[in-house]
Design an enzyme around this catalytic site. Structure first.
Site, PDB file in Angstrom:
ATOM      1  N   ASP A   1     -40.033 -10.498  -8.566  1.00  0.00           N
ATOM      2  CA  ASP A   1     -41.319 -10.626  -8.565  1.00  0.00           C
ATOM      3  C   ASP A   1     -41.929 -11.408  -9.807  1.00  0.00           C
ATOM      4  OD1 ASP A   1     -40.424  -8.389 -10.364  1.00  0.00           O
ATOM      5  OD2 ASP A   1     -42.305  -7.040  -9.707  1.00  0.00           O
ATOM      6  N   TYR A   2     -41.703 -10.921 -11.155  1.00  0.00           N
ATOM      7  CA  TYR A   2     -42.051 -11.696 -12.339  1.00  0.00           C
ATOM      8  C   TYR A   2     -41.590 -13.164 -12.411  1.00  0.00           C
ATOM      9  CZ  TYR A   2     -41.971 -12.890 -17.179  1.00  0.00           C
ATOM     10  OH  TYR A   2     -42.177 -13.413 -18.478  1.00  0.00           O
TER      11      TYR A   2
END
Length: 253
Positions: free
Chosen positions: A158-159
């Site tokens: 996600d990051y």
């Protein structure tokens, strides 16, 4: 425009990497707007330590109305427009590879939280800064990225996806805003030793990274912050749409 002539916004500027960015610009004589969301005490203490050149302002960068209000407050306090924006704010995240969400379990909510913080937050601050930057025909936007694009040693899905989107936004904004005298660049690091986000990282990981860099060390937040000064300074006036990796030479492509 010299750094000493500038008003610089640092989002997420109260603690971690943000406070090092704030201190680096203040050290060079810039006025600094210290944005925070939850860290009121830390932001107030930092602004008090730096004196009249700093102002702490609470705003959720994912909310356009709050961002616009923050710029208005800065304008009223300093009597001028923001000249440089450093998009450093990070949605809550911990760099702990052992606890990260795995590919077969991570949900879209995690991605959305990171996209909101990294991409929507940056879009909101840039749009709020544009009228003042265009009026001055000068502006510097510095987006904080990651070397996990090139070296996904730990797959933080996600990051990394959100920061990759921010790099794309960096380059498209550079093309769109260049005629207005505004440059847009990204500054990317690896794990920094140490910030709140990297506090959960095992020492063995830091040691591994250090052993694989030419400098044989892990970049500190203060070292990383110093590199941000380049993109806001006159020496980078012909540089835009770029991604500078500051990680001791770990990533070299």
């Amino acid at each position: 425009m010299q750094l000493s002539q500038q008003l610089v916004l640092v989002t997420g500027g109260a603690r971690g990497l943000g406070q090092h960015l704030v201190r680096a610009f203040a050290r060079e004589g810039a006025q600094v707007l210290v944005n925070y969301l939850h860290s009121a005490d830390a932001a107030s203490a930092l602004a008090a330590d730096l004196g009249p050149a700093a102002l702490a302002v609470r705003a959720d960068v994912t909310d356009p109305a709050q961002v616009q209000a923050m710029f208005a407050q800065a304008r009223a306090h300093f009597g001028r427009e923001v000249t440089s924006v450093v998009n450093n704010a990070l949605a809550a995240f911990s760099f702990n590879g052992n606890a990260r969400a795995q590919a077969d379990a991570i949900g879209w909510q995690a991605f959305n939280a990171q996209f909101e913080g990294s991409v929507r937050g940056a879009l909101n601050t840039v749009q709020a800064a544009l009228p003042g930057m265009r009026a001055q025909r000068f502006g510097r936007v510095i987006n904080i990225g990651t070397n996990l694009f090139q070296n996904p040693v730990v797959p933080y899905h996600d990051y990394t996806a959100a920061k990759a989107a921010l790099l794309s936004l960096t380059r498209t904004l550079a093309g769109d805003l260049g005629p207005d005298g505004i440059t847009v660049n990204m500054l990317s690091g690896g794990l920094l030793r140490s910030t709140d986000a990297s506090a959960a990282t095992p020492e063995a990981v830091f040691d591994y990274i250090a052993a694989n860099t030419p400098l044989r060390s892990v970049t500190t937040p203060a070292e990383f912050a110093d590199a941000a000064l380049f993109f806001a300074s006159p020496w980078s006036r012909a540089v835009t749409g770029q991604n500078l990796v500051v990680d001791g030479g770990l990533v070299r492509d």
